[in-house]
Design an enzyme around this catalytic site. Sequence first.
Site, short mmCIF file in Angstrom:
data_model
loop_
_atom_site.label_atom_id
_atom_site.label_comp_id
_atom_site.label_asym_id
_atom_site.label_seq_id
_atom_site.Cartn_x
_atom_site.Cartn_y
_atom_site.Cartn_z
N CYS A 43 0.84 -1.21 0.00
CA CYS A 43 0.00 0.00 0.00
C CYS A 43 0.87 1.25 0.00
CB CYS A 43 -0.91 0.00 1.23
SG CYS A 43 -1.87 1.52 1.36
N CYS B 8 -0.40 4.16 2.12
CA CYS B 8 -0.18 4.02 3.57
C CYS B 8 1.28 4.29 3.94
CB CYS B 8 -0.51 2.61 4.03
SG CYS B 8 -1.99 1.91 3.32
N ASP B 9 2.23 3.84 3.13
CA ASP B 9 3.62 3.75 3.59
C ASP B 9 4.64 4.61 2.86
OD1 ASP B 9 2.78 1.85 5.43
OD2 ASP B 9 3.05 0.20 4.02
#
Length: 313
Positions: free
Chosen positions: A133, A136-137
């Site tokens: 993801c 997200c990261d």
Amino acid sequence: MAQEYDIVLIGAGPAGLAAGLYAARARRKTILLERDVTGGQIALTSVVENYPGFESINGFDLAQAMQQQAEKYGLEMGYAEVAALEPQGSLHLVKTTEGDYLAKAVIITGGADYNRLGVPGEERLTGRGVSYCATCDAAFFKDQEVAVVGGGDAAMDEGLFVTRYASKVYVIHRRDQLRASKILQERAFANPKMEFIWNTLVTEIMGEEAVTGLRLKNVVTGEESTLPVAAVFIFIGLSPNTGYLKGRLPMDEGGHIFVNEWMETSIPGVFAAGDIRANSARQVVSAAGDGATAAIKADHYITDHFDAKEPGT
Ligand SMILES: Cc1cc2nc3c(=O)[nH]c(=O)nc-3n(C[C@H](O)[C@H](O)[C@H](O)COP(=O)(O)OP(=O)(O)OC[C@H]3O[C@@H](n4cnc5c(N)ncnc54)[C@H](O)[C@@H]3O)c2cc1C
């Protein structure tokens, strides 16, 4: 004691959320069961540019808007993982990690999950530089060199997102050309931070406490090499979430459920919609359309098989 509903929906991606909106507006007592976060795959998508009516919208925001709209009409949300679906007379028993539900109709909208590379280091370093993801990261790897694995839309879309933070993004692809849509390919090739490594497999993810590099193998020459990177974002396709349904419903060889044009499966009162069904277009708009179709048909199914038989109706 199992809780009773008219319609139980399994999975809160775009298909489940659209089905929830239609089922709730049809005044059917409906619960949408989700094992994780609302939105499914789009919850992790930074930008959606092809959902009609929105020139550009963050996937998580789109999913939240869908949920709020459905809840306004009475959709209930339940957070649990569905582990089994069994017949119980004319009803369906939905077994979950948090209790059981009985439904007149069930719509399976469980979508798909990311495939793993299956190489040494991947599992151990997940969350320590191995990611599925980018939204997200990516921010954790500001000004660092990272890699993206894959050649489809998700790999390009997420890879482009990663370039907002990383100093360089190596795209590692096992073929010599991309599968991604032309518009995403054009953007990726035009981005000076993206560098393509063709015909190459990742054979190991290296690092003790965190990712430090990748071991690579060229599939044409057989040559092995290492690439120092601080993170690897993996986008190599998806597999449908139908493990608990194996043997219960006819599926294609990839595990996608066969349905007719009304999203009906081979079991009366059980429908499947969105990415989990065979021959889906695998888009937000098609998943939402499938969900709406399934909910309309589930409503008709309940009218024909239950309402007509209930006293006073
Ligand atoms: C990185 C990426 C970018 C994308 N970008 C776009 C884009 O720009 N435009 C576009 O149109 N499409 C895009 N897509 C595709 C789109 O997101 C999917 O087609 C769509 O989300 C499918 O919706 P769905 O509801 O069928 O399934 P999903 O979105 O997969 O949702 C399924 C949900 O069901 C839940 N679930 C599964 N099994 C169970 C269970 N047993 N019990 C309880 N819950 C369960 C899952 O947790 C999940 O929340 C993208 C996909 C990815 C991965």
